[in-house]
Design a protein around this motif. Sequence first.
Motif, PDB file in Angstrom:
ATOM      1  N   SER A  59    -112.141  37.452  67.988  1.00 41.64           N
ATOM      2  CA  SER A  59    -113.041  38.156  68.279  1.00 41.64           C
ATOM      3  C   SER A  59    -113.034  39.770  68.133  1.00 41.64           C
ATOM      4  CB  SER A  59    -113.573  38.215  69.732  1.00 41.64           C
ATOM      5  OG  SER A  59    -113.925  36.945  69.967  1.00 41.64           O
ATOM      6  N   GLN A  60    -111.708  40.306  68.618  1.00 40.25           N
ATOM      7  CA  GLN A  60    -111.312  41.660  68.275  1.00 40.25           C
ATOM      8  C   GLN A  60    -111.337  41.913  66.766  1.00 40.25           C
ATOM      9  OE1 GLN A  60    -107.663  41.956  70.670  1.00 40.25           O
ATOM     10  NE2 GLN A  60    -108.829  42.246  72.424  1.00 40.25           N
ATOM     11  N   ASN A  61    -110.783  41.130  66.019  1.00 41.88           N
ATOM     12  CA  ASN A  61    -110.890  41.162  64.700  1.00 41.88           C
ATOM     13  C   ASN A  61    -112.109  41.085  63.880  1.00 41.88           C
ATOM     14  OD1 ASN A  61    -110.443  39.365  61.823  1.00 41.88           O
ATOM     15  ND2 ASN A  61    -109.022  41.096  61.751  1.00 41.88           N
ATOM     16  N   ALA A  62    -113.035  40.410  64.668  1.00 41.41           N
ATOM     17  CA  ALA A  62    -114.342  40.405  63.900  1.00 41.41           C
ATOM     18  C   ALA A  62    -114.897  41.702  64.185  1.00 41.41           C
ATOM     19  CB  ALA A  62    -115.255  39.092  64.489  1.00 41.41           C
ATOM     20  N   TYR A  63    -115.030  42.314  65.424  1.00 41.39           N
ATOM     21  CA  TYR A  63    -115.349  43.679  65.651  1.00 41.39           C
ATOM     22  C   TYR A  63    -114.965  44.636  64.812  1.00 41.39           C
ATOM     23  CZ  TYR A  63    -116.761  47.672  68.443  1.00 41.39           C
ATOM     24  OH  TYR A  63    -117.210  48.986  68.868  1.00 41.39           O
ATOM     25  N   ALA A  64    -113.544  44.568  64.515  1.00 43.86           N
ATOM     26  CA  ALA A  64    -112.967  45.697  63.704  1.00 43.86           C
ATOM     27  C   ALA A  64    -113.670  45.563  62.421  1.00 43.86           C
ATOM     28  CB  ALA A  64    -111.258  45.375  63.741  1.00 43.86           C
ATOM     29  N   ARG A  65    -113.887  44.425  61.834  1.00 43.73           N
ATOM     30  CA  ARG A  65    -114.046  44.346  60.628  1.00 43.73           C
ATOM     31  C   ARG A  65    -116.116  44.941  60.415  1.00 43.73           C
ATOM     32  NH1 ARG A  65    -112.262  38.693  57.589  1.00 43.73           N
ATOM     33  NH2 ARG A  65    -110.048  38.658  58.151  1.00 43.73           N
ATOM     34  N   ALA A  66    -116.707  44.530  61.569  1.00 43.24           N
ATOM     35  CA  ALA A  66    -117.933  44.868  61.441  1.00 43.24           C
ATOM     36  C   ALA A  66    -118.058  46.188  61.560  1.00 43.24           C
ATOM     37  CB  ALA A  66    -118.520  44.116  62.685  1.00 43.24           C
ATOM     38  N   LYS A  67    -117.039  47.050  62.284  1.00 43.15           N
ATOM     39  CA  LYS A  67    -117.076  48.388  62.496  1.00 43.15           C
ATOM     40  C   LYS A  67    -116.761  49.241  61.155  1.00 43.15           C
ATOM     41  CE  LYS A  67    -114.997  51.933  65.515  1.00 43.15           C
ATOM     42  NZ  LYS A  67    -114.112  52.412  66.639  1.00 43.15           N
ATOM     43  N   THR A  68    -115.714  48.622  60.543  1.00 44.07           N
ATOM     44  CA  THR A  68    -115.389  49.088  59.132  1.00 44.07           C
ATOM     45  C   THR A  68    -116.486  49.143  58.371  1.00 44.07           C
ATOM     46  OG1 THR A  68    -112.997  48.384  59.525  1.00 44.07           O
ATOM     47  CG2 THR A  68    -113.907  49.148  57.377  1.00 44.07           C
ATOM     48  N   ILE A  69    -117.345  47.919  58.170  1.00 46.62           N
ATOM     49  CA  ILE A  69    -118.533  47.888  57.356  1.00 46.62           C
ATOM     50  C   ILE A  69    -119.529  48.863  57.894  1.00 46.62           C
ATOM     51  CG2 ILE A  69    -120.276  46.366  56.694  1.00 46.62           C
ATOM     52  CD1 ILE A  69    -118.088  44.012  56.729  1.00 46.62           C
ATOM     53  N   ALA A  70    -119.858  48.916  58.850  1.00 44.78           N
ATOM     54  CA  ALA A  70    -120.728  49.882  59.322  1.00 44.78           C
ATOM     55  C   ALA A  70    -120.558  51.207  59.154  1.00 44.78           C
ATOM     56  CB  ALA A  70    -120.981  49.643  60.982  1.00 44.78           C
ATOM     57  N   GLU A  71    -119.157  51.738  59.241  1.00 46.05           N
ATOM     58  CA  GLU A  71    -118.922  53.162  59.029  1.00 46.05           C
ATOM     59  C   GLU A  71    -118.873  53.563  57.725  1.00 46.05           C
ATOM     60  OE1 GLU A  71    -115.029  53.407  61.063  1.00 46.05           O
ATOM     61  OE2 GLU A  71    -115.767  53.657  63.129  1.00 46.05           O
ATOM     62  N   GLY A  72    -118.408  52.451  56.845  1.00 40.56           N
ATOM     63  CA  GLY A  72    -118.609  52.684  55.334  1.00 40.56           C
ATOM     64  C   GLY A  72    -120.130  52.823  54.941  1.00 40.56           C
ATOM     65  N   SER A  73    -121.069  52.478  55.788  1.00 42.13           N
ATOM     66  CA  SER A  73    -122.445  52.456  55.481  1.00 42.13           C
ATOM     67  C   SER A  73    -123.219  53.476  56.138  1.00 42.13           C
ATOM     68  CB  SER A  73    -123.334  51.183  55.454  1.00 42.13           C
ATOM     69  OG  SER A  73    -122.413  50.107  54.900  1.00 42.13           O
ATOM     70  N   ASN A  74    -122.454  54.469  56.630  1.00 36.51           N
ATOM     71  CA  ASN A  74    -122.878  55.557  57.517  1.00 36.51           C
ATOM     72  C   ASN A  74    -123.618  55.148  58.633  1.00 36.51           C
ATOM     73  OD1 ASN A  74    -121.498  57.786  55.840  1.00 36.51           O
ATOM     74  ND2 ASN A  74    -123.359  57.413  54.280  1.00 36.51           N
ATOM     75  N   SER A  75    -123.285  54.205  59.383  1.00 37.95           N
ATOM     76  CA  SER A  75    -123.966  53.431  60.376  1.00 37.95           C
ATOM     77  C   SER A  75    -122.965  53.386  61.636  1.00 37.95           C
ATOM     78  CB  SER A  75    -124.569  52.069  60.113  1.00 37.95           C
ATOM     79  OG  SER A  75    -125.563  52.347  59.191  1.00 37.95           O
ATOM     80  N   SER A  76    -123.417  52.769  62.652  1.00 37.04           N
ATOM     81  CA  SER A  76    -122.583  52.719  63.829  1.00 37.04           C
ATOM     82  C   SER A  76    -122.879  51.109  64.554  1.00 37.04           C
ATOM     83  CB  SER A  76    -122.554  53.440  64.772  1.00 37.04           C
ATOM     84  OG  SER A  76    -123.640  53.917  65.440  1.00 37.04           O
ATOM     85  N   LEU A  77    -122.078  50.406  65.160  1.00 38.37           N
ATOM     86  CA  LEU A  77    -122.317  49.196  65.703  1.00 38.37           C
ATOM     87  C   LEU A  77    -123.264  49.416  67.137  1.00 38.37           C
ATOM     88  CD1 LEU A  77    -119.077  46.994  65.263  1.00 38.37           C
ATOM     89  CD2 LEU A  77    -121.258  47.248  63.961  1.00 38.37           C
ATOM     90  N   SER A  78    -124.099  48.405  67.588  1.00 37.03           N
ATOM     91  CA  SER A  78    -124.752  48.375  68.572  1.00 37.03           C
ATOM     92  C   SER A  78    -124.175  47.218  69.433  1.00 37.03           C
ATOM     93  CB  SER A  78    -126.214  48.395  68.416  1.00 37.03           C
ATOM     94  OG  SER A  78    -126.803  48.355  69.498  1.00 37.03           O
ATOM     95  N   ASP A  79    -125.164  46.508  70.111  1.00 37.30           N
ATOM     96  CA  ASP A  79    -124.771  45.240  70.732  1.00 37.30           C
ATOM     97  C   ASP A  79    -124.224  44.175  69.840  1.00 37.30           C
ATOM     98  OD1 ASP A  79    -125.690  46.747  72.851  1.00 37.30           O
ATOM     99  OD2 ASP A  79    -127.569  46.108  72.891  1.00 37.30           O
ATOM    100  N   LEU A  80    -123.496  43.169  70.439  1.00 35.95           N
ATOM    101  CA  LEU A  80    -123.183  41.742  69.856  1.00 35.95           C
ATOM    102  C   LEU A  80    -124.699  41.094  69.926  1.00 35.95           C
ATOM    103  CD1 LEU A  80    -121.442  39.931  68.825  1.00 35.95           C
ATOM    104  CD2 LEU A  80    -120.753  39.236  71.082  1.00 35.95           C
TER     105      LEU A  80
END
Length: 245
Positions: A179-200
């Motif tokens: 789960s932590q690995n999934a969050y880290a991957r999603a965060k990297t993708i979001a930051e690369g798209s000039n966005s940020s993560l919200s809720d699961l």
Amino acid sequence: MQKTKLVLVMVASLAIIASAWLLSVGIKHFRSGSPQITVTGVAERNIKSDLIVWTIDVSALNSNQEIAYNEHQSNREQIVKYLMASGITEEQIRYSSTNVSNEYDQYYDDNTQKYMRTFRGIQLSSEIIVSSNDVDNVEVIYQKISELLKQGVNFTARAPRYYYTQINTLKMEMLQEASQNAYARAKTIAEGSNSSLSDLASSTMGVFQIVGLNSEEDYSWGGTFNTSSKLKTASVTVRSSYKIK
């Protein structure tokens, strides 16, 4: 004629107004939607089995029932004596019930042109099952027990099976890691798209499985649980979706 043109103009105007309304509603809904990022998190661990289960098949065959029984008992007693002298305790040994069967040899008779059979004898067979946490010691005994064959003891030693007894605890820890690995991957993708993560938005567990370390075993959608290797690799996946802002 002009009346017809007026009607057509009115219809066209209404169509334009309706299209503009639908477009505005669609844009509104698009803007109010929640774009998501869906990723698969992975966790892997190399583990060493902490339980070994080893089965020894004991048998005896003789045309005389009493002799067959005595041979079977002698074989079993000699094997158990060898195991206990090698460090296996009585608590680590289990016995199956004894099976008794009549054995025959089959052959084709050219004279009668039929398959015939002759009585070979009565066979008694049973299992000695060793279960131990001393994995390394049982492996050594398994490799040396063929010495008993020189003494005329009739048996077959199966390959040991290896287990990891803390599987439930391991699974929970690895689910957290995945789960932590999934969050880290999603965060990297979001930051690369000039966005940020919200809720699961959602998260589901994938397949948990165990294969031999550095083996060529195929992963299975239903899960693979290796019992032939002492050293293993456990893995689990988690599929998670996050809203972005």
